[in-house]
Design a protein around this motif. Structure first.
Motif, PDB file in Angstrom:
ATOM      1  N   SER A  16       0.842  -1.206   0.000  1.00 40.03           N
ATOM      2  CA  SER A  16       0.000   0.000   0.000  1.00 40.03           C
ATOM      3  C   SER A  16       0.870   1.246   0.000  1.00 40.03           C
ATOM      4  CB  SER A  16      -0.889   0.025   1.252  1.00 40.03           C
ATOM      5  OG  SER A  16      -1.779  -1.069   1.277  1.00 40.03           O
ATOM      6  N   LEU A  17       0.304   2.308  -0.537  1.00 35.38           N
ATOM      7  CA  LEU A  17       0.891   3.640  -0.474  1.00 35.38           C
ATOM      8  C   LEU A  17      -0.228   4.647  -0.327  1.00 35.38           C
ATOM      9  CD1 LEU A  17       3.574   3.697  -3.341  1.00 35.38           C
ATOM     10  CD2 LEU A  17       4.040   3.853  -0.895  1.00 35.38           C
ATOM     11  N   ARG A  18       0.088   5.773   0.300  1.00 32.61           N
ATOM     12  CA  ARG A  18      -0.855   6.880   0.347  1.00 32.61           C
ATOM     13  C   ARG A  18      -0.214   8.114  -0.256  1.00 32.61           C
ATOM     14  NH1 ARG A  18      -3.935  10.112   5.246  1.00 32.61           N
ATOM     15  NH2 ARG A  18      -1.846  11.005   5.537  1.00 32.61           N
ATOM     16  N   LEU A  19      -0.821   8.608  -1.300  1.00 32.06           N
ATOM     17  CA  LEU A  19      -0.356   9.834  -1.940  1.00 32.06           C
ATOM     18  C   LEU A  19      -1.086  11.026  -1.339  1.00 32.06           C
ATOM     19  CD1 LEU A  19      -0.327   8.714  -5.690  1.00 32.06           C
ATOM     20  CD2 LEU A  19       1.420   8.375  -3.922  1.00 32.06           C
ATOM     21  N   SER A  20      -0.372  12.121  -1.256  1.00 34.91           N
ATOM     22  CA  SER A  20      -0.957  13.368  -0.762  1.00 34.91           C
ATOM     23  C   SER A  20      -0.766  14.463  -1.798  1.00 34.91           C
ATOM     24  CB  SER A  20      -0.298  13.794   0.553  1.00 34.91           C
ATOM     25  OG  SER A  20      -0.499  12.835   1.558  1.00 34.91           O
ATOM     26  N   CYS A  21      -1.713  15.366  -1.851  1.00 33.66           N
ATOM     27  CA  CYS A  21      -1.627  16.513  -2.751  1.00 33.66           C
ATOM     28  C   CYS A  21      -2.029  17.749  -1.949  1.00 33.66           C
ATOM     29  CB  CYS A  21      -2.543  16.318  -3.944  1.00 33.66           C
ATOM     30  SG  CYS A  21      -2.578  17.714  -5.092  1.00 33.66           S
ATOM     31  N   GLY A  65     -12.318  -0.634  -5.708  1.00 33.62           N
ATOM     32  CA  GLY A  65     -12.098  -1.668  -4.712  1.00 33.62           C
ATOM     33  C   GLY A  65     -10.712  -1.701  -4.113  1.00 33.62           C
ATOM     34  N   ARG A  66      -9.773  -0.971  -4.734  1.00 33.19           N
ATOM     35  CA  ARG A  66      -8.400  -0.959  -4.222  1.00 33.19           C
ATOM     36  C   ARG A  66      -7.935   0.431  -3.801  1.00 33.19           C
ATOM     37  NH1 ARG A  66      -4.231  -2.222  -7.535  1.00 33.19           N
ATOM     38  NH2 ARG A  66      -5.277  -1.359  -9.369  1.00 33.19           N
ATOM     39  N   PHE A  67      -8.389   1.451  -4.492  1.00 28.81           N
ATOM     40  CA  PHE A  67      -7.974   2.821  -4.220  1.00 28.81           C
ATOM     41  C   PHE A  67      -9.115   3.588  -3.564  1.00 28.81           C
ATOM     42  CE2 PHE A  67      -4.746   3.157  -7.990  1.00 28.81           C
ATOM     43  CZ  PHE A  67      -4.096   2.032  -7.511  1.00 28.81           C
ATOM     44  N   SER A  68      -8.748   4.580  -2.767  1.00 26.77           N
ATOM     45  CA  SER A  68      -9.745   5.425  -2.125  1.00 26.77           C
ATOM     46  C   SER A  68      -9.256   6.863  -2.132  1.00 26.77           C
ATOM     47  CB  SER A  68      -9.996   4.964  -0.692  1.00 26.77           C
ATOM     48  OG  SER A  68     -10.931   5.813  -0.054  1.00 26.77           O
ATOM     49  N   ILE A  69     -10.065   7.754  -2.689  1.00 23.89           N
ATOM     50  CA  ILE A  69      -9.718   9.170  -2.717  1.00 23.89           C
ATOM     51  C   ILE A  69     -10.482   9.882  -1.606  1.00 23.89           C
ATOM     52  CG2 ILE A  69     -11.516   9.765  -4.410  1.00 23.89           C
ATOM     53  CD1 ILE A  69      -9.507  11.790  -5.606  1.00 23.89           C
ATOM     54  N   SER A  70      -9.823  10.815  -0.958  1.00 25.80           N
ATOM     55  CA  SER A  70     -10.456  11.583   0.107  1.00 25.80           C
ATOM     56  C   SER A  70      -9.821  12.964   0.149  1.00 25.80           C
ATOM     57  CB  SER A  70     -10.300  10.881   1.458  1.00 25.80           C
ATOM     58  OG  SER A  70      -8.935  10.743   1.801  1.00 25.80           O
ATOM     59  N   ARG A  71     -10.419  13.849   0.900  1.00 24.05           N
ATOM     60  CA  ARG A  71      -9.848  15.182   1.027  1.00 24.05           C
ATOM     61  C   ARG A  71     -10.131  15.734   2.412  1.00 24.05           C
ATOM     62  NH1 ARG A  71     -12.178  18.570  -3.672  1.00 24.05           N
ATOM     63  NH2 ARG A  71     -10.975  20.242  -2.682  1.00 24.05           N
ATOM     64  N   TYR A  79      -6.038  13.121  -0.792  1.00 24.45           N
ATOM     65  CA  TYR A  79      -5.284  11.888  -0.594  1.00 24.45           C
ATOM     66  C   TYR A  79      -5.742  10.817  -1.580  1.00 24.45           C
ATOM     67  CZ  TYR A  79      -4.495  14.194   3.880  1.00 24.45           C
ATOM     68  OH  TYR A  79      -4.180  15.110   4.846  1.00 24.45           O
ATOM     69  N   LEU A  80      -4.816   9.921  -1.898  1.00 25.78           N
ATOM     70  CA  LEU A  80      -5.166   8.719  -2.641  1.00 25.78           C
ATOM     71  C   LEU A  80      -4.547   7.541  -1.906  1.00 25.78           C
ATOM     72  CD1 LEU A  80      -6.605   7.619  -5.184  1.00 25.78           C
ATOM     73  CD2 LEU A  80      -4.341   7.562  -6.280  1.00 25.78           C
ATOM     74  N   GLN A  81      -5.397   6.777  -1.233  1.00 30.12           N
ATOM     75  CA  GLN A  81      -4.952   5.564  -0.559  1.00 30.12           C
ATOM     76  C   GLN A  81      -4.990   4.427  -1.570  1.00 30.12           C
ATOM     77  OE1 GLN A  81      -3.866   5.033   2.717  1.00 30.12           O
ATOM     78  NE2 GLN A  81      -3.381   2.980   1.957  1.00 30.12           N
ATOM     79  N   TYR A  93       2.250   9.504 -10.862  1.00 32.97           N
ATOM     80  CA  TYR A  93       0.923   9.926 -10.439  1.00 32.97           C
ATOM     81  C   TYR A  93       0.896  11.449 -10.274  1.00 32.97           C
ATOM     82  CZ  TYR A  93      -0.608   5.132  -9.744  1.00 32.97           C
ATOM     83  OH  TYR A  93      -0.985   3.822  -9.948  1.00 32.97           O
ATOM     84  N   TYR A  94      -0.133  12.049 -10.823  1.00 31.04           N
ATOM     85  CA  TYR A  94      -0.304  13.499 -10.783  1.00 31.04           C
ATOM     86  C   TYR A  94      -1.633  13.837 -10.127  1.00 31.04           C
ATOM     87  CZ  TYR A  94       3.182  13.415 -14.548  1.00 31.04           C
ATOM     88  OH  TYR A  94       4.309  13.202 -15.305  1.00 31.04           O
ATOM     89  N   CYS A  95      -1.632  14.875  -9.321  1.00 26.48           N
ATOM     90  CA  CYS A  95      -2.907  15.412  -8.872  1.00 26.48           C
ATOM     91  C   CYS A  95      -3.226  16.644  -9.727  1.00 26.48           C
ATOM     92  CB  CYS A  95      -2.880  15.764  -7.390  1.00 26.48           C
ATOM     93  SG  CYS A  95      -1.674  16.992  -6.886  1.00 26.48           S
ATOM     94  N   ALA A  96      -4.508  16.925  -9.812  1.00 26.98           N
ATOM     95  CA  ALA A  96      -4.950  18.038 -10.633  1.00 26.98           C
ATOM     96  C   ALA A  96      -6.189  18.670 -10.028  1.00 26.98           C
ATOM     97  CB  ALA A  96      -5.255  17.570 -12.051  1.00 26.98           C
TER      98      ALA A  96
END
Length: 116
Positions: A16-21, A65-71, A79-81, A93-96
């Motif tokens: 797993s990874l969690r991306l932040s923007c 089912g695998r990724f979850s976006i939240s703010r 975030y992208l979990q 991976y890019y946020c926009a």
């Protein structure tokens, strides 16, 4: 609006990874936001997006089912979990920030590499 993405890295398949923007500028929390990715030799694709309020989300079939976006609008951060990562998730991976579903501002990208 300026965007700063972080959180990428190297992970084994199944991990797993969690991306932040982090967003800054004028009213960043008023925009819909999205995560996109671009693998070598492929077009950039939308992975997930979220409305300004956080009430509505979208996921590409590959992310469901695998990724979850939240703010967190108080922190102006999206975030992208990403769970159960697969080698085919390897990409930049890019946020926009979005107007409707169209990106108008991009972050700098963060590399995600999933080893098999």
């Amino acid at each position: 609006v300026q965007l700063q993405a972080s959180g990428g890295g190297l992970v084994q398949a199944g991990g797993s990874l969690r991306l932040s923007c982090a967003a800054s500028g004028r009213n960043p929390s008023s925009y819909n936001m999205g995560w996109f990715r671009q693998a070598p030799g492929k077009e950039r694709e939308r992975v997930a997006s979220i409305s300004a309020s956080g009430d509505n989300t979208y996921y590409a079939d590959s992310a469901k089912g695998r990724f979850s976006i939240s703010r967190d609008n108080a922190k102006a951060t999206v975030y992208l979990q990403m769970n159960t990562l697969k080698p085919e998730d390897t990409a930049v991976y890019y946020c926009a920030a979005l107007i409707l579903n169209t990106p108008f501002t991009w972050g700098q990208g963060t590399q995600v590499t999933v080893s098999s």
